[in-house]
Scaffold this motif. Sequence first.
Motif, PDB file in Angstrom:
ATOM      1  N   VAL A  16      -6.681  -5.280   4.257  1.00  0.00           N
ATOM      2  CA  VAL A  16      -7.656  -5.220   3.171  1.00  0.00           C
ATOM      3  C   VAL A  16      -8.178  -6.621   2.907  1.00  0.00           C
ATOM      4  CG1 VAL A  16      -6.728  -3.132   2.104  1.00  0.00           C
ATOM      5  CG2 VAL A  16      -5.835  -5.365   1.410  1.00  0.00           C
ATOM      6  N   ARG A  17      -9.238  -6.697   2.152  1.00  0.00           N
ATOM      7  CA  ARG A  17      -9.974  -7.949   1.961  1.00  0.00           C
ATOM      8  C   ARG A  17      -9.442  -8.727   0.761  1.00  0.00           C
ATOM      9  NH1 ARG A  17     -14.884  -5.808   1.237  1.00  0.00           N
ATOM     10  NH2 ARG A  17     -15.454  -6.369  -0.871  1.00  0.00           N
ATOM     11  N   GLY A  18      -9.234 -10.023   0.964  1.00  0.00           N
ATOM     12  CA  GLY A  18      -8.874 -10.918  -0.132  1.00  0.00           C
ATOM     13  C   GLY A  18     -10.085 -11.664  -0.651  1.00  0.00           C
TER      14      GLY A  18
ATOM     15  N   VAL B 112      -2.889   0.189  -1.261  1.00  0.00           N
ATOM     16  CA  VAL B 112      -2.743  -1.256  -1.099  1.00  0.00           C
ATOM     17  C   VAL B 112      -4.080  -1.937  -1.375  1.00  0.00           C
ATOM     18  CG1 VAL B 112      -0.877  -0.975   0.569  1.00  0.00           C
ATOM     19  CG2 VAL B 112      -3.201  -1.264   1.405  1.00  0.00           C
ATOM     20  N   ALA B 113      -4.007  -3.126  -1.969  1.00  0.00           N
ATOM     21  CA  ALA B 113      -5.189  -3.926  -2.279  1.00  0.00           C
ATOM     22  C   ALA B 113      -4.753  -5.379  -2.366  1.00  0.00           C
ATOM     23  CB  ALA B 113      -5.819  -3.476  -3.596  1.00  0.00           C
ATOM     24  N   HIS B 114      -5.722  -6.278  -2.428  1.00  0.00           N
ATOM     25  CA  HIS B 114      -5.371  -7.689  -2.596  1.00  0.00           C
ATOM     26  C   HIS B 114      -5.103  -7.999  -4.066  1.00  0.00           C
ATOM     27  CE1 HIS B 114      -5.166 -11.961  -1.732  1.00  0.00           C
ATOM     28  NE2 HIS B 114      -5.987 -12.181  -2.756  1.00  0.00           N
TER      29      HIS B 114
ATOM     30  N   LEU C 103       3.179   4.556  -4.934  1.00  0.00           N
ATOM     31  CA  LEU C 103       3.431   3.131  -4.708  1.00  0.00           C
ATOM     32  C   LEU C 103       2.102   2.396  -4.633  1.00  0.00           C
ATOM     33  CD1 LEU C 103       5.278   0.702  -3.793  1.00  0.00           C
ATOM     34  CD2 LEU C 103       4.981   1.561  -1.452  1.00  0.00           C
ATOM     35  N   VAL C 104       1.996   1.291  -5.376  1.00  0.00           N
ATOM     36  CA  VAL C 104       0.835   0.404  -5.302  1.00  0.00           C
ATOM     37  C   VAL C 104       1.335  -0.976  -4.886  1.00  0.00           C
ATOM     38  CG1 VAL C 104      -1.061  -0.692  -6.551  1.00  0.00           C
ATOM     39  CG2 VAL C 104      -0.418   1.681  -7.073  1.00  0.00           C
ATOM     40  N   VAL C 105       0.675  -1.574  -3.883  1.00  0.00           N
ATOM     41  CA  VAL C 105       1.105  -2.854  -3.331  1.00  0.00           C
ATOM     42  C   VAL C 105      -0.076  -3.821  -3.369  1.00  0.00           C
ATOM     43  CG1 VAL C 105       2.247  -3.998  -1.402  1.00  0.00           C
ATOM     44  CG2 VAL C 105       2.604  -1.545  -1.770  1.00  0.00           C
TER      45      VAL C 105
END
Length: 256
Positions: free
Chosen positions: A63-65, A117-119, A160-162
Amino acid sequence: MPQDLTIAALTDVHGNAFAAEAVIADLRRFQPDLIVNLGDQVWGQADPRRALDLQRSLDAIEVRGNNDERLTMLAGELAPAHVHLQAWLAERLPESERLRLAALPLTATLAEGTVLVAHGTPASPWESLLLEWNGQAYVHWSAGEVQNRLGRDFSAEVELVVVGHTHREYTRTLGNLLLVNVGAVSFQNDGDPRARWTLLKRRRGVWSAEHHRVPFNWEAAAAWVLANQPVFPEEVDLHVRPVTDSLLDAATITTA
């Protein structure tokens, strides 16, 4: 979806090939089912091309930061110092890769939609989901603010979130939801220079997180910076003498 699943998560490599190499060697020992890379892959000066190649070798879900976006932002959108670093990186990284990183999705869902998932937050890589710097210390967002930052469209199926972004390991629960902030591979802010990654395990339908700290040759990283016409020589201190910012935290840490 199988009851048992193992995910290795890394984030914020920031162009540090020396730390990335150590983290990748460590996480491979656990033979994860999936690997996720939460962004900010190359915005740094400790051999960013090799850092990029190491991360590509993972075949990770990416994913993008926010610093991935900086790779292609217009000069007028950047601080003057960031304009110089963008140009320095453009001399060392393929244009196709810089464009690819800047266009990665903001989020990814895994495990039949039960893992997000995300940054930073699902809506923005520039915002934090769990922790925020208030000018003096990292503070915990309230449960209501975390829910607000997850967004109205947040799926009830997610277990779950990361996320990354804050360069801090942190784990908390919100009802039945496990929320994990993965520590950074590079640029620590707790005084410990070791690189970080997180092992996420689903066993019998329950998720857990193990935060790992891995030694690497930070003196070699610093030497590489100084030997390659750095835009920011000050980065050396961030590798060998990282700052110490305060946070009252009870994260579970595993030392490699």
